[in-house]
Design an enzyme around this catalytic site. Structure first.
Site, PDB file in Angstrom:
ATOM      1  N   ASN A   1       3.246   5.852  -9.553  1.00 27.86           N
ATOM      2  CA  ASN A   1       2.045   5.908 -10.649  1.00 27.86           C
ATOM      3  C   ASN A   1       0.689   5.652 -10.059  1.00 27.86           C
ATOM      4  O   ASN A   1      -0.152   6.094 -10.342  1.00 27.86           O
ATOM      5  CB  ASN A   1       2.389   5.074 -11.739  1.00 27.86           C
ATOM      6  CG  ASN A   1       1.054   4.814 -12.617  1.00 27.86           C
ATOM      7  OD1 ASN A   1       0.601   5.800 -13.354  1.00 27.86           O
ATOM      8  ND2 ASN A   1       0.418   3.683 -12.349  1.00 27.86           N
TER       9      ASN A   1
ATOM     10  N   TYR B   1      -8.650  15.974  -6.519  1.00 26.03           N
ATOM     11  CA  TYR B   1      -7.910  15.289  -7.373  1.00 26.03           C
ATOM     12  C   TYR B   1      -6.750  16.258  -8.072  1.00 26.03           C
ATOM     13  O   TYR B   1      -5.703  16.052  -7.990  1.00 26.03           O
ATOM     14  CB  TYR B   1      -8.556  14.500  -8.395  1.00 26.03           C
ATOM     15  CG  TYR B   1      -8.032  13.711  -9.617  1.00 26.03           C
ATOM     16  CD1 TYR B   1      -7.575  12.490  -9.230  1.00 26.03           C
ATOM     17  CD2 TYR B   1      -7.626  14.470 -10.684  1.00 26.03           C
ATOM     18  CE1 TYR B   1      -6.815  11.595  -9.927  1.00 26.03           C
ATOM     19  CE2 TYR B   1      -6.651  13.424 -11.728  1.00 26.03           C
ATOM     20  CZ  TYR B   1      -6.639  12.324 -11.363  1.00 26.03           C
ATOM     21  OH  TYR B   1      -5.917  11.667 -12.163  1.00 26.03           O
TER      22      TYR B   1
ATOM     23  N   ASP C   1       0.941  -1.096  -0.105  1.00 28.46           N
ATOM     24  CA  ASP C   1       0.128  -0.041   0.087  1.00 28.46           C
ATOM     25  C   ASP C   1       0.819   1.318   0.093  1.00 28.46           C
ATOM     26  O   ASP C   1       1.698   1.466   0.997  1.00 28.46           O
ATOM     27  CB  ASP C   1      -0.989  -0.060   1.314  1.00 28.46           C
ATOM     28  CG  ASP C   1      -1.845   1.234   1.511  1.00 28.46           C
ATOM     29  OD1 ASP C   1      -1.723   2.228   0.726  1.00 28.46           O
ATOM     30  OD2 ASP C   1      -2.573   1.102   2.274  1.00 28.46           O
ATOM     31  N   VAL C   2       0.751   1.915  -1.084  1.00 30.58           N
ATOM     32  CA  VAL C   2       1.726   3.221  -1.150  1.00 30.58           C
ATOM     33  C   VAL C   2       1.678   4.380  -0.201  1.00 30.58           C
ATOM     34  O   VAL C   2       2.337   4.955  -0.078  1.00 30.58           O
ATOM     35  CB  VAL C   2       1.802   3.681  -2.551  1.00 30.58           C
ATOM     36  CG1 VAL C   2       2.625   2.627  -3.462  1.00 30.58           C
ATOM     37  CG2 VAL C   2       0.376   4.097  -3.184  1.00 30.58           C
TER      38      VAL C   2
HETATM   39  P1  NAD Z   1      -6.086   2.260 -12.601  1.00 30.21           P
HETATM   40  O1  NAD Z   1      -7.320   2.328 -11.636  1.00 30.21           O
HETATM   41  O2  NAD Z   1      -6.600   1.527 -13.811  1.00 30.21           O
HETATM   42  O3  NAD Z   1      -4.817   1.854 -11.975  1.00 30.21           O
HETATM   43  C1  NAD Z   1      -4.414   2.261 -10.555  1.00 30.21           C
HETATM   44  C2  NAD Z   1      -3.843   1.009  -9.875  1.00 30.21           C
HETATM   45  O4  NAD Z   1      -3.163   1.680  -8.668  1.00 30.21           O
HETATM   46  C3  NAD Z   1      -4.473   0.011  -9.576  1.00 30.21           C
HETATM   47  O5  NAD Z   1      -4.104  -1.333  -9.927  1.00 30.21           O
HETATM   48  C4  NAD Z   1      -4.631  -0.087  -8.028  1.00 30.21           C
HETATM   49  O6  NAD Z   1      -5.099  -1.204  -7.346  1.00 30.21           O
HETATM   50  C5  NAD Z   1      -3.399   0.572  -7.658  1.00 30.21           C
HETATM   51  N1  NAD Z   1      -3.578   1.402  -6.360  1.00 30.21           N
HETATM   52  C6  NAD Z   1      -4.764   2.312  -5.888  1.00 30.21           C
HETATM   53  N2  NAD Z   1      -4.473   2.531  -4.661  1.00 30.21           N
HETATM   54  C7  NAD Z   1      -3.147   1.952  -4.174  1.00 30.21           C
HETATM   55  C8  NAD Z   1      -2.367   1.758  -3.108  1.00 30.21           C
HETATM   56  N3  NAD Z   1      -2.828   2.591  -2.042  1.00 30.21           N
HETATM   57  N4  NAD Z   1      -1.375   1.125  -3.087  1.00 30.21           N
HETATM   58  C9  NAD Z   1      -0.874   0.471  -4.219  1.00 30.21           C
HETATM   59  N5  NAD Z   1      -1.470   0.615  -5.195  1.00 30.21           N
HETATM   60  C10 NAD Z   1      -2.485   1.068  -5.404  1.00 30.21           C
HETATM   61  O7  NAD Z   1      -5.764   3.713 -12.970  1.00 30.21           O
HETATM   62  P2  NAD Z   1      -4.900   4.597 -14.145  1.00 30.21           P
HETATM   63  O8  NAD Z   1      -6.075   5.389 -15.057  1.00 30.21           O
HETATM   64  O9  NAD Z   1      -3.987   3.610 -14.780  1.00 30.21           O
HETATM   65  O10 NAD Z   1      -4.196   5.648 -13.287  1.00 30.21           O
HETATM   66  C11 NAD Z   1      -2.978   5.672 -13.003  1.00 30.21           C
HETATM   67  C12 NAD Z   1      -2.534   7.000 -12.722  1.00 30.21           C
HETATM   68  O11 NAD Z   1      -2.523   7.766 -13.714  1.00 30.21           O
HETATM   69  C13 NAD Z   1      -3.038   7.652 -11.241  1.00 30.21           C
HETATM   70  O12 NAD Z   1      -2.135   8.096 -10.741  1.00 30.21           O
HETATM   71  C14 NAD Z   1      -4.107   8.385 -12.225  1.00 30.21           C
HETATM   72  O13 NAD Z   1      -4.509   9.522 -11.215  1.00 30.21           O
HETATM   73  C15 NAD Z   1      -3.358   8.959 -13.232  1.00 30.21           C
HETATM   74  N6  NAD Z   1      -3.921   9.475 -14.282  1.00 30.21           N
HETATM   75  C16 NAD Z   1      -4.888   8.857 -14.883  1.00 30.21           C
HETATM   76  C17 NAD Z   1      -5.543   9.345 -16.013  1.00 30.21           C
HETATM   77  C18 NAD Z   1      -6.686   8.609 -16.884  1.00 30.21           C
HETATM   78  O14 NAD Z   1      -7.453   9.257 -17.573  1.00 30.21           O
HETATM   79  N7  NAD Z   1      -6.830   7.327 -16.454  1.00 30.21           N
HETATM   80  C19 NAD Z   1      -5.198  10.579 -16.401  1.00 30.21           C
HETATM   81  C20 NAD Z   1      -4.350  11.259 -15.986  1.00 30.21           C
HETATM   82  C21 NAD Z   1      -3.543  10.634 -14.769  1.00 30.21           C
END
Ligand code: NAD
Length: 249
Positions: free
Chosen positions: A85, A153, A58-59
């Site tokens: 990430n 956010y 858990d980060v």
């Molecule tokens: P996602 O939900 O597909 O993946 C996120 C992963 O993080 C999941 O596998 C989840 O289990 C893991 N996670 C969540 N909380 C955690 C914790 N406390 N400890 C360890 N792991 C944890 O999301 P994504 O779209 O791939 O997003 C990844 C990153 O990109 C995030 O930081 C998100 O804010 C950012 N982001 C996403 C988008 C988008 O449109 N999808 C756009 C800009 C930025």
């Protein structure tokens, strides 16, 4: 020789979306990948697929963050790349007038405090090696805000951006590069979940993307691989937008 040959890369949130696509891309480019996720089934599956190591962590927990880098180092002998990430989407009504303090704090903890913890505990490894690349996932909203009310956010991602700039400047002379990745909307479970709750939001977003579509996670992973590699040797403290033109529109 591949671009990331034998580099040891720790990726948080590697079980899904951008993290998973990046684990695949890093492995294709020759890296030894440590897949970190809170969710054991998806994280372990990702590690299995890329021939890497899974660490459940858990980060938001300092002990877990310390343990994940220690495990990477003990297994592979270095920590060369950190892709910080993992993150969560905004709570349902994330306007400044509606977001409660608990929801606000939770988003800061997962999206921003986690990046602080990861940088704090990976930099000592990179310092000893005299080299390293850190990529922190922010978002295009950190640069331009969002009209769709996601204050906790946006603020968390603004913090990631500012922290990356500061660390990039601070550690530049020690060979450690720190950059903020700022993706536009990406077709991942995080975005799909958000749009499932509010389909109109998807349409509103789409209109503002000059390329006319959402990104695929693999397109973001390509940018992360570049930033992590020596091809980006003169890039540090940067906000690296991969947003289909949104911020320029
Ligand atoms: P996602 O939900 O597909 O993946 C996120 C992963 O993080 C999941 O596998 C989840 O289990 C893991 N996670 C969540 N909380 C955690 C914790 N406390 N400890 C360890 N792991 C944890 O999301 P994504 O779209 O791939 O997003 C990844 C990153 O990109 C995030 O930081 C998100 O804010 C950012 N982001 C996403 C988008 C988008 O449109 N999808 C756009 C800009 C930025």
């Amino acid at each position: 020789m591949q671009r990331l040959q034998d580099r040891v890369a720790v990726i948080t949130g590697a079980g899904s979306g951008i993290g998973l696509a990046t684990a695949r891309r890093f492995a294709e480019e020759g890296a030894k990948v440590v897949c970190v996720d809170l969710d054991e089934p998806t994280g372990a599956k990702a590690a299995d697929e890329v021939g890497g190591l899974f660490v459940r962590a858990d980060v938001t927990s300092e002990d877990d963050v310390v343990r994940m880098y220690q495990t990477a180092f003990d297994t592979y002998g270095s920590v060369d790349i950190a892709f910080n990430n993992a993150g969560i989407s905004p709570p349902d009504d994330d306007s400044i007038l509606e977001t409660g303090l608990d929801a606000w704090r939770r988003v800061q903890e997962v999206n921003l405090t986690s990046v602080y913890l990861c940088c704090k505990h990976v930099i000592p490894y990179m310092r000893r090696q005299g080299k390293g690349s850190i990529v922190n996932t922010a978002s295009f909203v950190a640069v331009m805000g969002s009209a769709t009310s996601q204050i906790s956010y946006t603020a968390s991602k603004g913090g990631v951006l500012a922290m990356s700039r500061e660390l990039g400047v601070q550690f530049a002379r020690e060979g450690i590069r720190v950059n903020a990745l700022c993706p536009g909307p990406v077709n991942t479970p995080l975005l799909q979940e958000l749009f499932a709750k509010d389909p109109e939001r998807a349409q509103r977003r789409l209109v503002h993307i000059p390329v006319g579509r959402f990104a695929e996670a693999s397109e973001i992973a390509a940018a992360v691989a570049f930033l992590a590699s020596d091809d980006a040797s003169f890039i540090t403290g940067a906000e690296f937008l991969v947003d289909g033109g949104i911020s320029g529109a």
